[in-house]
Design a protein around this motif. Structure first.
Motif, PDB file in Angstrom:
ATOM      1  N   ASP A 243      10.492  39.698  39.565  1.00 18.74           N
ATOM      2  CA  ASP A 243      10.156  40.315  37.917  1.00 18.74           C
ATOM      3  C   ASP A 243      11.200  41.198  37.132  1.00 18.74           C
ATOM      4  OD1 ASP A 243       7.301  39.545  38.452  1.00 18.74           O
ATOM      5  OD2 ASP A 243       6.959  41.309  39.746  1.00 18.74           O
ATOM      6  N   ALA A 244      12.388  40.991  37.809  1.00 20.29           N
ATOM      7  CA  ALA A 244      13.641  41.664  37.239  1.00 20.29           C
ATOM      8  C   ALA A 244      14.507  40.690  37.028  1.00 20.29           C
ATOM      9  CB  ALA A 244      14.102  42.840  38.061  1.00 20.29           C
ATOM     10  N   ILE A 245      14.327  39.567  35.884  1.00 15.34           N
ATOM     11  CA  ILE A 245      15.207  38.589  35.269  1.00 15.34           C
ATOM     12  C   ILE A 245      16.332  39.031  34.874  1.00 15.34           C
ATOM     13  CG2 ILE A 245      15.285  36.303  34.516  1.00 15.34           C
ATOM     14  CD1 ILE A 245      12.216  36.308  35.100  1.00 15.34           C
ATOM     15  N   THR A 246      17.671  38.989  35.019  1.00 16.18           N
ATOM     16  CA  THR A 246      18.769  39.454  34.480  1.00 16.18           C
ATOM     17  C   THR A 246      19.515  38.120  33.722  1.00 16.18           C
ATOM     18  OG1 THR A 246      19.994  39.379  36.519  1.00 16.18           O
ATOM     19  CG2 THR A 246      18.873  41.556  35.918  1.00 16.18           C
ATOM     20  N   ASP A 247      19.278  36.799  34.118  1.00 13.63           N
ATOM     21  CA  ASP A 247      19.699  36.018  33.237  1.00 13.63           C
ATOM     22  C   ASP A 247      18.737  34.733  33.242  1.00 13.63           C
ATOM     23  OD1 ASP A 247      21.252  33.750  32.414  1.00 13.63           O
ATOM     24  OD2 ASP A 247      23.100  33.869  33.499  1.00 13.63           O
ATOM     25  N   ARG A 248      18.234  34.640  32.089  1.00 10.90           N
ATOM     26  CA  ARG A 248      17.250  33.659  31.772  1.00 10.90           C
ATOM     27  C   ARG A 248      17.858  32.142  31.470  1.00 10.90           C
ATOM     28  NH1 ARG A 248      11.743  35.429  31.493  1.00 10.90           N
ATOM     29  NH2 ARG A 248      11.677  37.540  31.587  1.00 10.90           N
ATOM     30  N   GLY A 249      19.133  31.988  31.727  1.00 12.83           N
ATOM     31  CA  GLY A 249      19.487  30.633  31.570  1.00 12.83           C
ATOM     32  C   GLY A 249      19.051  29.912  33.004  1.00 12.83           C
TER      33      GLY A 249
END
Length: 359
Positions: A93-99
């Motif tokens: 739930d803690a996405i830091t890079d959505r690439g």
């Protein structure tokens, strides 16, 4: 935490069985209860390095822990078949890079095939097949007309058609593992066979189709590690770059001319050398990076700046330890690791493409 059985991971000048067990415990200590394996606790998880660490756990006989890692991927796969590039501390739930990077997404196939060969668990293979299938289909939607694979989709879904040689070489390996899974399940995938053949042809014959990253050692050895270059072609490539990248007694540079050797690249080169049949040189490389080992944790520092005599960055990463354990497992004859990285039971795809057939 069970006691790792690591007698088969003892390698002269590299690891004793006790040291190997400490390294396995170090990776297990990083793994979260939900199966996620970040770089280290408090840092991010990326799907490729997560799989690399899981494969090392399988090589050490920690099959339950490895299966939890693959279950994490199964639970958190995006609807389109991808995963994001980075999750803080492995928190989905803690996405830091959505690439979404193609080589990250494809690598699940390598890990799943490795786990199956290590365990013979058909139920696991059946459970993971939909995730592998969706991941490979997502990756191949970014294959370019010349065979190379575009390296990512941006956060907004925009495809990036530029291809990376290292990433495409890793995908080449993953596609072959995916085809092996499909074959085991008696679900042939002829489109994948065509795709891996075109990709292999691009890697072998068309360097101009990839971004110029010649300064990076991964671009040097990954066509060999990923199985696209074999035999005399592989040997020629490795010899050509040896003096540029290998620092005797210290390891492999990450990028020239920087005076920085890294454990992950060194271990991967050793694995590539083993795959070429050069176990003696592989052993020497692994012996040369033991200065990166942290005795307290059994893990390995990411790199060392030899002009300054400094560890940098000050990170003990699960994937560095994982890559070393996989190289040791291959040299030690671990059947699953040898089969995956040595090419046994891996189809090549339809790669008998003549120059005149390609643009």
């Amino acid at each position: 935490m069970t006691t790792p059985r690591t007698e088969h991971l003892a390698l002269p000048g590299v690891l004793t069985a006790e040291q190997a067990a400490a390294t396995v415990r170090g990776i297990l200590a990083v793994q979260r209860q939900d199966g996620a394996i970040p770089w280290f606790r408090g840092h991010h998880l990326d799907p490729w390095d997560h799989v690399e660490a899981a494969m090392a756990l399988d090589a050490a006989g920690q099959h339950d822990a490895a299966e939890r890692a693959y279950t994490w991927l199964l639970r958190h796969q995006n609807e389109d078949g991808s995963w994001y590039a980075a999750y803080a501390d492995g928190d989905a739930d803690a996405i830091t890079d959505r690439g979404r990077e193609t080589n990250f997404v494809a690598y699940i196939a390598v890990g799943v095939w490795h786990h199956y060969l290590a365990t013979g668990d058909d139920t696991f293979l059946d459970r993971m097949w939909p995730a592998v299938y969706a991941a490979i289909e997502w990756v191949l939607r970014l294959q370019q007309p010349g065979g190379q694979i575009g390296w990512k989709r941006e956060d907004d879904g925009t495809p990036v058609p530029d291809a990376l040689l290292t990433g495409s070489s890793s995908i080449h390996h993953a596609l072959r593992c995916a085809l092996a899974i499909a074959e085991q399940r008696e679900e042939p995938q002829p489109d994948w066979e065509l795709a891996v053949g075109a990709l292999r042809h691009a890697i072998r014959r068309h360097p101009e189709r990839f971004l110029d990253k010649d300064r990076y050692s991964m671009d040097w050895y990954y066509p060999v590690l990923g199985g696209a270059l074999t035999g005399a072609e592989a040997k020629s490539r490795i010899e050509e770059g040896w003096d540029r990248f290998v620092v005797p007694g210290l390891g492999v540079r990450c990028v020239v001319p920087n005076p920085w050797v890294t454990g992950g690249e060194s271990a991967e080169l050793a694995l590539a050398l083993w795959a070429m049949g050069e176990s003696d040189r592989a052993l020497e490389i692994l012996q040369s990076i033991q200065h990166l080992r942290d005795p307290a944790t059994g893990l390995y520092w990411t790199g060392y700046v030899f002009e300054d005599g400094a560890v940098w960055p000050e990170e003990l990463t699960s994937w560095t330890a994982g890559s070393l354990l996989l190289a040791v497992a291959a040299l030690g004859g671990d059947e699953a690791t040898c089969a995956v990285f040595g090419g046994e039971r891996l189809p090549r795809g339809l790669d008998d493409i003549e120059e005149s057939d390609c643009c």
